[in-house]
Design an enzyme around this catalytic site. Structure first.
Site, PDB file in Angstrom:
ATOM      1  N   ARG A   1       9.503  -4.469 -59.717  1.00 14.55           N
ATOM      2  CA  ARG A   1       9.072  -2.989 -59.728  1.00 14.55           C
ATOM      3  C   ARG A   1       8.627  -2.724 -61.059  1.00 14.55           C
ATOM      4  O   ARG A   1       7.693  -3.615 -61.407  1.00 14.55           O
ATOM      5  CB  ARG A   1       9.827  -1.860 -59.040  1.00 14.55           C
TER       6      ARG A   1
ATOM      7  N   LYS B   1      16.510  13.457 -58.206  1.00 12.18           N
ATOM      8  CA  LYS B   1      15.552  13.233 -57.340  1.00 12.18           C
ATOM      9  C   LYS B   1      15.567  13.081 -55.950  1.00 12.18           C
ATOM     10  O   LYS B   1      14.799  13.266 -55.324  1.00 12.18           O
ATOM     11  CB  LYS B   1      14.432  11.949 -57.900  1.00 12.18           C
TER      12      LYS B   1
HETATM   13  C1  LIG Z   1      15.597   6.582 -58.462  1.00 11.10           C
HETATM   14  C2  LIG Z   1      15.978   5.719 -60.020  1.00 11.10           C
HETATM   15  C3  LIG Z   1      17.336   5.581 -60.293  1.00 11.10           C
HETATM   16  C4  LIG Z   1      18.560   6.409 -59.172  1.00 11.10           C
HETATM   17  O1  LIG Z   1      18.565   5.709 -58.028  1.00 11.10           O
HETATM   18  P1  LIG Z   1      19.608   5.944 -57.278  1.00 11.10           P
HETATM   19  O2  LIG Z   1      19.766   4.659 -56.154  1.00 11.10           O
HETATM   20  O3  LIG Z   1      19.470   6.877 -56.274  1.00 11.10           O
HETATM   21  O4  LIG Z   1      21.128   5.835 -57.973  1.00 11.10           O
HETATM   22  C5  LIG Z   1      17.636   4.990 -61.346  1.00 11.10           C
HETATM   23  N1  LIG Z   1      16.637   4.459 -61.879  1.00 11.10           N
HETATM   24  C6  LIG Z   1      15.526   4.628 -61.625  1.00 11.10           C
HETATM   25  C7  LIG Z   1      14.396   3.658 -62.783  1.00 11.10           C
HETATM   26  C8  LIG Z   1      15.020   5.170 -60.358  1.00 11.10           C
HETATM   27  O5  LIG Z   1      13.666   5.046 -60.049  1.00 11.10           O
END
Ligand SMILES: *Cc1c(COP(=O)(O)O)cnc(C)c1O
Length: 366
Positions: A134, A37
């Site tokens: 969160r 993402k």
């Molecule tokens: C975006 C996300 C990740 C990846 O995060 P990074 O900091 O880019 O490694 C992992 N787990 C969840 C639940 C996320 O929303």
């Protein structure tokens, strides 16, 4: 079509980072979900991930996971944002695994899976909120009883494991002690359902620090990694923690100069609000050489999130479609910037995610 602004990605360096993550995690008994993402899972950059040795890709957006599948990805797909009930059918048909925290969503997924993929239960990971505030169960008894319910009463689902996310909202540091809180929850669930869980997903890129420090809690066997593969910057910048041997500066923004002029550094006239309704601070430094480049806030998100590669170039700010640079020092040092030149900028997570989501930007794998 013009080809600027443009974001380039260094294929070989990105491939190396993916391989490094897989190798270092494997040594600690951890499997990696490659999170796409951060670059919007765009078709131009996806091939590096599709051709990698990852066995699972992940995103918060189902559209990006579908794109990976449509482009030929045959490995696992994980949705890392708690599904919307309205997307339950897509979740079970497109992805293999999702992260969950709500019984109503689990019920919707169960119904959808029974209807659409009766021979292939959808895998779910229940998320524990360990204080980041969160997603995730806050009440750990509720989490355990929900796990038992998935196991016993939701035949369309397979309880694959538990997970947590530390450091995205509450800005918590994923210390060993914090991460470790996940383990007794996993063990309790295993006891109640009478079998092992396959996945204990310990976190995202910030949790990579536990790996490199060699103090990842025993029992964590999965990480979801985006930033530390794509940029490998945040653990260093925000935590003073080396990200070696990961490559940095894989992505570069190239933007074209459309104006270069000597102008006052202080607005002339009555100062009120800018294009976004804010009144910024302007320092009066007299007449300065300024350059405009054709990329703006709609593409970048925040002007503090791009970093000029050329010495002497300073970002003053901008508006939706312009970035304003002070380039006086470049000229003072005997250099020159002229209309039509292409200036380069390093990126961070914020600017990468905005730029790759902008339809004005062109993308090149090099
Ligand atoms: C975006 C996300 C990740 C990846 O995060 P990074 O900091 O880019 O490694 C992992 N787990 C969840 C639940 C996320 O929303």
């Amino acid at each position: 079509m013009s080809s600027y602004p443009r974001v380039t990605a260094k294929t070989e360096k990105l491939r190396e980072n993916i391989d490094t993550a897989i190798r270092e995690c494997k040594e600690a008994g951890i499997r990696v979900a490659g999170v796409i993402k951060g670059f919007h899972g765009i078709k131009e950059f996806l091939p590096v991930y599709l051709e990698s040795n990852l066995n699972e890709l992940a995103s918060s957006r189902i559209e990006q996971l579908k794109r990976a599948r449509d482009m030929g990805w045959t490995g696992g797909l994980m949705l890392v944002r708690v599904p919307m009930i309205s997307e339950a059918e897509d979740v079970v048909t497109i992805t293999d695994t999702s992260l969950n925290s709500e019984t109503a969503v689990l019920e919707a997924l169960n119904q959808a899976a029974l209807k659409l993929t009766p021979n292939k239960p959808h895998k779910v990971i229940l998320m524990a909120d360990l204080g980041d505030l969160r997603e995730g169960f806050w009440d750990k008894e509720e989490m355990i009883s929900t796990a038992v319910r998935v196991e016993k009463e939701m035949p369309g689902l397979h309880l694959a494991g538990v997970g947590t996310n530390i450091g995205c909202y509450g800005a918590l540091v994923p210390t060993k002690e914090k991460t470790e809180e996940l383990i007794p929850i996993a063990r309790e669930i295993e006891e109640r359902i009478g079998r092992k869980l396959e996945i204990v997903s310990g976190g995202a890129s910030t949790s990579y620090m536990r790996l490199t420090d060699g103090d990842m809690p025993e029992g964590v066997n999965h990480l979801r990694l985006g930033e530390n593969i794509l940029l490998a910057r945040d653990n260093e910048v925000y935590h003073g923690h080396s990200t070696e041997p990961m490559n940095q500066n894989i992505f570069t923004l190239q933007a074209e100069v459309i104006e270069v002029k000597d102008k006052p550094s202080y607005p002339q006239g009555q100062i009120h609000v800018d294009a976004f309704g804010h009144t910024p601070y302007y320092e009066d430094r007299g007449i300065r050489k300024r350059a405009l480049v054709a990329v703006g806030r709609v593409d970048i998100g925040d002007f503090n999130d791009i970093f000029p590669k050329m010495e002497g170039v300073e970002i003053l700010g901008g508006s939706s479609d312009h970035t304003i640079l002070d380039v006086q020092q470049v000229f003072d040092a005997g250099g020159e910037i002229k209309v039509g030149d292409i200036l380069e900028f390093d990126l961070n997570y914020g600017s990468l995610v905005f730029l790759t989501g902008s339809e004005n930007v062109h993308f090149v794998l090099e």
